[in-house]
Motif scaffolding. Sequence first.
Motif, short mmCIF file in Angstrom:
data_model
loop_
_atom_site.label_atom_id
_atom_site.label_comp_id
_atom_site.label_asym_id
_atom_site.label_seq_id
_atom_site.Cartn_x
_atom_site.Cartn_y
_atom_site.Cartn_z
N ARG A 55 0.79 -1.21 0.00
CA ARG A 55 0.00 0.00 0.00
C ARG A 55 0.84 1.27 0.00
O ARG A 55 0.30 2.36 -0.19
CB ARG A 55 -0.96 -0.01 1.19
N ASP A 56 2.14 1.18 0.21
CA ASP A 56 2.95 2.41 0.13
C ASP A 56 3.50 2.65 -1.27
O ASP A 56 4.09 3.68 -1.56
CB ASP A 56 4.08 2.40 1.16
N PHE A 57 3.32 1.64 -2.18
CA PHE A 57 3.69 1.77 -3.59
C PHE A 57 5.20 1.95 -3.81
O PHE A 57 5.60 2.46 -4.86
CB PHE A 57 2.94 2.92 -4.27
N THR A 58 6.02 1.54 -2.84
CA THR A 58 7.47 1.70 -2.99
C THR A 58 8.16 0.40 -2.59
O THR A 58 7.54 -0.54 -2.07
CB THR A 58 8.00 2.82 -2.08
N GLY A 59 9.48 0.38 -2.81
CA GLY A 59 10.30 -0.74 -2.36
C GLY A 59 10.79 -0.59 -0.94
O GLY A 59 11.59 -1.40 -0.47
N LEU A 60 10.34 0.44 -0.24
CA LEU A 60 10.68 0.64 1.17
C LEU A 60 9.65 -0.02 2.06
O LEU A 60 8.46 -0.11 1.71
CB LEU A 60 10.75 2.13 1.49
N SER A 61 10.08 -0.44 3.24
CA SER A 61 9.16 -1.08 4.18
C SER A 61 8.47 0.00 5.02
O SER A 61 8.78 0.20 6.20
CB SER A 61 9.92 -2.06 5.08
N ILE A 62 7.54 0.72 4.38
CA ILE A 62 6.76 1.74 5.08
C ILE A 62 5.51 1.08 5.64
O ILE A 62 5.33 0.99 6.85
CB ILE A 62 6.42 2.90 4.13
N VAL A 63 4.64 0.63 4.75
CA VAL A 63 3.54 -0.25 5.16
C VAL A 63 3.97 -1.65 4.77
O VAL A 63 4.01 -2.01 3.60
CB VAL A 63 2.22 0.14 4.47
N SER A 64 4.35 -2.44 5.75
CA SER A 64 4.93 -3.75 5.46
C SER A 64 3.88 -4.81 5.17
O SER A 64 4.19 -5.84 4.57
CB SER A 64 5.80 -4.21 6.64
N ARG A 65 2.65 -4.53 5.57
CA ARG A 65 1.60 -5.54 5.37
C ARG A 65 0.26 -4.83 5.23
O ARG A 65 -0.06 -3.93 6.02
CB ARG A 65 1.56 -6.51 6.55
N SER A 66 -0.51 -5.20 4.23
CA SER A 66 -1.83 -4.62 4.04
C SER A 66 -2.73 -5.64 3.37
O SER A 66 -2.47 -6.05 2.24
CB SER A 66 -1.74 -3.35 3.18
N GLN A 67 -3.76 -6.04 4.08
CA GLN A 67 -4.66 -7.04 3.52
C GLN A 67 -6.01 -6.95 4.22
O GLN A 67 -6.09 -6.69 5.42
CB GLN A 67 -4.09 -8.45 3.66
N ASN A 68 -7.05 -7.17 3.46
CA ASN A 68 -8.41 -7.14 3.99
C ASN A 68 -9.21 -8.30 3.42
O ASN A 68 -10.12 -8.11 2.60
CB ASN A 68 -9.09 -5.81 3.66
N PRO A 69 -8.89 -9.53 3.80
CA PRO A 69 -9.67 -10.67 3.29
C PRO A 69 -11.11 -10.58 3.76
O PRO A 69 -11.40 -10.10 4.86
CB PRO A 69 -8.94 -11.88 3.88
N SER A 70 -12.02 -11.03 2.90
CA SER A 70 -13.44 -11.00 3.27
C SER A 70 -14.16 -12.18 2.65
O SER A 70 -13.69 -12.80 1.69
CB SER A 70 -14.09 -9.68 2.84
N GLN A 71 -15.32 -12.47 3.24
CA GLN A 71 -16.15 -13.57 2.79
C GLN A 71 -17.59 -13.07 2.70
O GLN A 71 -18.09 -12.43 3.63
CB GLN A 71 -16.09 -14.77 3.74
N GLN A 72 -18.23 -13.37 1.59
CA GLN A 72 -19.60 -12.91 1.40
C GLN A 72 -20.51 -14.08 1.06
O GLN A 72 -20.15 -14.97 0.30
CB GLN A 72 -19.69 -11.89 0.28
#
Length: 819
Positions: free
Chosen positions: A349-366
Amino acid sequence: MIARFLLLASVASASFITPAAHAQDTTPQPVDPAAETQNPRGDVIVVTARRRQETAQQVPLAISVVRGDSIEATGNFNIVKLQQIAPTLQVYTTNPRNTSVNIRGLGVPFGLTSDGFEQGVGIYVDDVYNSRVAAATFDFLDVAQVEVLRGPQGTLYGKNTTAGAINITTNQPTFDFEGRAELTVGNLNLKQAKAAVSGPLSDTVAVRIAMASTSRRGTLYNVTSQRWINEQDNLGLRGQLLFKPSEDFSITLSGDYSRQNPECCGTTFVRVGRTQRPLNRQYDALAAAQNYVVPSRNPYDRLTDLDSNLNAGNKIGGVSAKIKWDVGPGTLTSVTAWRFWDWKPENDRDFTGLSIVSRSQNPSQQDQYSQEFRYNYESQHVDFVVGLFGFKQRVDTQGTEQQGSAAAQWSLAPSTDPANPANNPATLAGLTASNTQWLKADSAALFGQLSWKVTDALTIQPGLRLNYDKKSGFYQRVVTNAQGQAISCTTVAEPGTIKGTSQQCGVYQPQVSAPSDSAWNFTYDFNINYKIARDVLAYATYAKSFKTLGINQNGLPLNADNSVNYDASTVKPESVNHYEIGLKTQFLDRRATFNLTAFRTDIRNFQATVNGGQFGTVRGYLANAGKVRSQGIEADFKIVASDRFTAYANGAYTDAKYKKFVDAPCPPELSGGTFQAANATPDYSQPGVPGALSPRQCDISGADLPGVSKWAFSYGAEINQPVTLLAKEGQVYLGVDGNYRSHWNSNASPSIYTNVKGYALTNFRAGFRGEGFDVFGWVRNALDVDYIETLQVAPGNTGLIAGQPGDPQTWGGTIKFSF
């Protein structure tokens, strides 16, 4: 305005849509679709847009019809690609969940998707409503044709939609044995296989089974993982069982399953724009301070260096039962369905090769359940459709977002003082926001439309809808530090937590909300159409429509004092007034078709997605814009000059604007600085000036809606010549198709940095076809045009703009057999 639109359209001609050219009679009467579509290049197009079978030229509304063979020939294997031949359709996707499907610029807020609002464009597959736009990213599976209905659809369809509907019809089981197979290979290691077989199990039972598989190498190279990303990896299966004991009664049981498992969806560096952040806290300075150099500043080098895991695991499927029973003078139809959607993403989610946001996920079930009953009646003077619709949905989401080792230096004010928190990676590293949320949505409706044939030429069609919606949700964000301790951002730490630092609370704050609301809506439409001559139909429509209330399911924004703004938990319904006039014509012995439509749609309380630019305080939320207007002109032209040559041209002019949006989020060039005083008149005079004061909100009234090109055109032509080749009689053919879209903006609040340039794409195909076979080669984006599919503003107001380049030139070959 309308007069100018009509003049422009007469010069430009447009909006594709295999319309009818050789029908022998255009008076309403039952149509045998099997007989009408035996020739895949025939010109009588049978549609079910009004929940009965009729030719497209009889339908007094703007409708685009694309047949299955046209979809395959032009390589448009899902709705995302379909916009290349349907100019008024806009589809943009950064991943399957964050997909916008709009018609005439309206439908779904552009940007991050929230589960708490309704789709303005309904997607139906064999009469079953698909509530999530993720279905748009899957391969078309054994599709007979796709109908794109433009304008509000509520008096004939189960789920009310304010912008239109996409009605997908698949090939049905047959009592004659038949089958087809298709294999495509191409560059980028493309492999695509499709197959379908249908036939009888007995005199009263028939079955059809179909599958499709697509794989393709990605189009971006990740120098960090040393892999191509944004690949395609799709598999789809469908089975149908038809029980037809008599001509008056049938039951169709259907089941389908589709899955995607690509390494997707990443971005590449596109550009940097100046914001109002202090200069030493903007992208170039921050990157230099960490000795970070992007692999390339040219997005068309197709290089990226994203360091977080990427995944777009996506599963969609379900079962349905459709019963049709001729009862008395009409037909009773029941459609019962259950569908599921499982989403397992991983993003950088930071759009770079730097570890700014190291993890971003929102799994969902419908899970969704729907039941529709319709009764269709047709007579010499009166036709009507009356229906009941019920819908129940539950979505559960478990989100995780974590700060990395580079977050402190990137997100906090730098200093030469070694003790400054910005110089200590541990200040933010490991800070984690864990989100738990669920949504329950229930909807019920009574709808109907009457068609009164006053004379042989004049027909009046009123329609009504009564709708009830209830939504309730829950959202909880728990924030933990690197040691796993829950933190509080209140003055006094809550029980079981420790007091978070100001730096931690500036990134993530714990939050709990439980929004709930319900609403009744009564809407209606009125259509009057007149057959001026045998092949000339004029019509006018007024529709009073709505999009029901929404609730914010991704967290709530903060007030000026850093407290949660609970007033933003619910979003008002949209109120829609729609006006449309149209003309449908055929001439040259019905070998040419020209259709023209002018429209205007006014929406109060337009539901827009906004984003304050922070990393984690809130990803994005829904808000109401005061008023939006979309107006324009569309024209359709096709000619079948002879059995040897056909051509079409399509296009649309769409003027879609925020007429009133006085408290919109500001674009990046007016963001990032210290906020102006709360009671001050907003000052917009210093865009992109580092250190300038930033308005708390911006008045973007008069700005264009995002994602909408004012001009969109497509065209195609095919010429063929009978030959005998390798002892096979058939046709050698050459085809060309292309499309053009003018520039558009890729941010909810239009920005000078997110303007996407217009582009034109050209495709060629050439092959040999005969009875039961078709072999052809193709080149798509033949001129290897560089273009951007979508741009994204990186969080943090650093000025970084990332994006996804469109496909480069691709080529390959296809072999199709049928029996």
